[in-house]
Write a protein that holds these residues in place. Sequence first.
Motif, PDB file in Angstrom:
ATOM      1  N   LEU A 170      83.553  46.151  30.092  1.00  0.00           N
ATOM      2  CA  LEU A 170      83.183  45.885  31.482  1.00  0.00           C
ATOM      3  C   LEU A 170      81.744  45.412  31.614  1.00  0.00           C
ATOM      4  CD1 LEU A 170      84.952  48.819  33.361  1.00  0.00           C
ATOM      5  CD2 LEU A 170      85.735  46.483  33.050  1.00  0.00           C
ATOM      6  N   LEU A 171      80.949  45.567  30.576  1.00  0.00           N
ATOM      7  CA  LEU A 171      79.575  45.093  30.604  1.00  0.00           C
ATOM      8  C   LEU A 171      79.401  43.820  29.799  1.00  0.00           C
ATOM      9  CD1 LEU A 171      77.653  48.499  30.195  1.00  0.00           C
ATOM     10  CD2 LEU A 171      78.184  47.234  32.305  1.00  0.00           C
ATOM     11  N   GLY A 172      80.472  43.258  29.272  1.00  0.00           N
ATOM     12  CA  GLY A 172      80.387  42.027  28.493  1.00  0.00           C
ATOM     13  C   GLY A 172      79.912  40.864  29.348  1.00  0.00           C
ATOM     14  N   TYR A 178      83.696  39.168  33.481  1.00  0.00           N
ATOM     15  CA  TYR A 178      83.967  38.826  34.878  1.00  0.00           C
ATOM     16  C   TYR A 178      84.159  37.316  35.051  1.00  0.00           C
ATOM     17  CZ  TYR A 178      82.565  43.631  35.703  1.00  0.00           C
ATOM     18  OH  TYR A 178      82.499  44.998  35.664  1.00  0.00           O
ATOM     19  N   VAL A 179      83.531  36.522  34.186  1.00  0.00           N
ATOM     20  CA  VAL A 179      83.769  35.075  34.237  1.00  0.00           C
ATOM     21  C   VAL A 179      85.213  34.764  33.874  1.00  0.00           C
ATOM     22  CG1 VAL A 179      83.118  32.867  33.219  1.00  0.00           C
ATOM     23  CG2 VAL A 179      81.357  34.561  33.738  1.00  0.00           C
ATOM     24  N   ASN A 193      77.138  39.521  34.458  1.00  0.00           N
ATOM     25  CA  ASN A 193      77.705  40.869  34.435  1.00  0.00           C
ATOM     26  C   ASN A 193      76.892  41.743  35.394  1.00  0.00           C
ATOM     27  OD1 ASN A 193      75.323  41.367  33.131  1.00  0.00           O
ATOM     28  ND2 ASN A 193      76.230  41.922  31.164  1.00  0.00           N
ATOM     29  N   PRO A 194      77.247  43.014  35.561  1.00  0.00           N
ATOM     30  CA  PRO A 194      76.551  43.856  36.549  1.00  0.00           C
ATOM     31  C   PRO A 194      75.156  44.302  36.125  1.00  0.00           C
ATOM     32  CG  PRO A 194      78.781  44.667  36.100  1.00  0.00           C
ATOM     33  CD  PRO A 194      78.462  43.671  35.047  1.00  0.00           C
ATOM     34  N   GLU A 195      74.597  43.777  35.041  1.00  0.00           N
ATOM     35  CA  GLU A 195      73.308  44.276  34.558  1.00  0.00           C
ATOM     36  C   GLU A 195      72.180  44.011  35.551  1.00  0.00           C
ATOM     37  OE1 GLU A 195      70.520  43.981  30.504  1.00  0.00           O
ATOM     38  OE2 GLU A 195      72.419  42.897  30.658  1.00  0.00           O
TER      39      GLU A 195
END
Length: 897
Positions: free
Chosen positions: A333-335, A339-340, A501-503
């Motif tokens: 989920l952090l990759g 999300y792309v 990503n959400p970072e």
Amino acid sequence: MIGLGPLAFLSPWALAALAGLPILWWLLRVTPPPPRLVRFPAVRLLLGLAGREDAAARTPPWVLALRLILAASVILGAAHPVLHPGQPMGADGPLLVAVDDGWAAARDWPARQAWLDDLLARAERAGRPVLLMGTAPAADGAPPAAPGLIPAARAREIARAMRPQPWPTDRAAAARALNAIPHPVAMPAIWLADGVEDGGSQAFLDALRAFHGTVRVVTGRTSHILAPGPAGSDPASLPVVLRRVTDTDDPEVAIVRGVDGAGRVLVRQEVDLAPGRAEAPAALKLPAELRNKLVRLDVETERGAASVLLLDERWRRRPVGLVAGGGISPAPLLGQLYYVEKALAPVAELHRGEVETLLNDRLSALILADVPAVPAAAADRLAAWIQGGGVLVRFAGPLLAHAIGTGAGDRFLPVRLRGGGRSLGGAMSWTAPMDLAPFAAEGPFAGLAVPADVKVSAQVLAEPSLDLAQKTWATLSDGTPLVTAERRGRGWVVLVHTTANPEWSNLAMSGLFPAMLHRLVLLAQGVPGKSTGPLAPVEVLDGLGRLTPPAAAATAIDGDPARVAPGPHHPPGLYGHGGSRLAVNLGPALGRPPALALPPGVETARLSRGTHATDLTGPLLAVAAALAILDLVVGLSLRGLLRRTAPGLGLLLLLAAAGTARAAGDESFALEAGLQTRLAYVRTGDAATDRKSEAGLVGLTRVLAARSTAVLAAPMGVDIETQPVLFFPLLYWPVTATQKPPSPAAAEKLRSYLRRGGLIVFDTADGDPGRSARLEALAQPLNLPPLTQLTGEHVLTRAFYLLKETPGRYEGGPVWVEDNTAADNDGVSPVVVGSADWAGAWAEDSAGHPLYAAVPGGERQREMAFRFGVNLVMYALTGNYKADQVHLPAILERLGR
């Protein structure tokens, strides 16, 4: 004409003979007594006999009734009675006929035209003037108009030329046009409605009632509406929704199909409209490589603009390359690309790898997520790819920020970046995470709503410059750029100043993220956005769902095609410039239109195929003939002569019946073939071949009517053994393996046809350029003249179009014609021989869609086949009148001397 309800007599003067039936009854009462054989007695036996007067025997009452019925049948048949069920026209005088000719009437338009023609034919025979009007705006944008009273014959011509329009009706404007007409006399009105409410129905009905006559509303079937469906979880499917205007209790099964540019059906899906339901979803599943070939979706066997969805680049799955910096994250989920991939999977073919290898995959777009720099080995290839039209989308991240901080240059960024970046909302920051500002109205993200919960906590900053504002597509609420872009050649370089990503942001987790990526990928296919200016119409749909050149009133659209209301100025179709196309479809713009609501007390009827006029003359005369035969038998029986004449009478009746039937069949065929010019094909006995020949000539006839003044009737099939061929200017003869050579009588008939100017087109339909033994066997009895290969100097290549090739469904085979040196028919060849399967290229279904693929050239090859077909018909109709054009250089040289 005299009408008695639905029954009308076209020759009412003949009914006067009914007044003579009493006299006929009195005459028919007497029947001479049958003769008796009496042996002459001796004279003495006659002496003393008293004389008495013999009275003629009376006709039996049942025979009298038979003869009166016979006489009445002849009289009624002579009066030419016609039955018009379901089409009362009210009292005598003018008649008002209103026709809904919007999108909803297209589904059963032929039935509507037939019904209307029968109605106007009856008015013509009655000598009644007609006020005929449509309720949809015209193609030139003019509102509905009421032209006034015209003769019914002229109204029939106008009605035959009417076509449904690919936009809704405007009954309010039609009502205003009617209200502007004086109402000196009562005028009954018939409204052929489409069953859809457009907001002006009550005003239109009031305008019809204002003519002080009865109003009758006739409704038929309404076209289905095909619209895009909500996106599903399966990226390999195309979701659609099929709607009908009324949620009736009748179930319906329709077939939605996808067609490619060559007319091939790539996918078909049944859609069940259950009782009580007005719409049903469907998902058309097919591989991505086939999905990209689709150009339209439509409802099979139905014609109409509302039942067609044109597909543009927004529907196609585009190849997109994905490259992540920093390797694979242990937490999916952090990759960088998680999300792309989720956002683009439904609309694109995703390829992961390195830049060098991905550039070999003919990508439309390339996404680099936190890639600090493009490898030097791939830099030049990447630059050339962008110049050629590719879109490079880069996402920022820690690695890119670090590379910028070290002072490393990067030519694949749209703007110069500051080193260090910007952090918002941290422990040492005075600023909270930022919201996104609304998107500009002229950018590629125009129209997208910005969720209030999207926050950006870190970003890379652009160096201020004079052109920074022009390169900025999205900003934060404080005005700092979030998405910047630069045009390079035909392509784009785009930078999203935060992570994928959400970072650094929760943008990737929002519903806005897929929409933004989709818009960016569309740039790679040349799909113009709002910033590219107006999009001119390229091809538009007519009311029957066929792509045609735009009319003069069609103008460019400026903005999102989904927000365009189809009408005369913006008809549904394809808009764009260069290689770009955007589709404006009618179905999505219609939404869920309500059904037509009529107030109580309005007389209504349903349009059905059985409402056309029925001529009763033939049946009545047939009854009279049968009664005459029966009366002959009865008369002979009463005279005692039936037993003696029975064998001869039976044979005579059989011969008369057979001759009458054959004569009636021959006469019917001759009338149908001779009263209107039409093409014909030879019936081969192979059902599939005959169907293809008929469909091919139907398609060619349609193209002829659209492109020339040669308006021909529907083609006919001919049995060369039993039916005449002299009526047809062109006879298409498909050669099959099971055909037998023509008999001597048929061969002589065909030779006479060729001598008198007929043209036979032999087509082996196998694409084989070599000699055909089947064709030689068929043609041998015809004694064909010597043939030579068709060249560009022959009149046939210039009869209408200037042609250099003559393909059909297959390409390349030679075409053979009579050698001009041997021609004795003014240089016109009576035969054309080929193997290209021209009928297969011309063949269309009832909706006007090709039935067979043209290989290998697709639609261009089909177009050339149609052009050759037009030349064939012109050659058959006009001969060598363009021969002077062929010899124009020689003529000019002679004149110059």
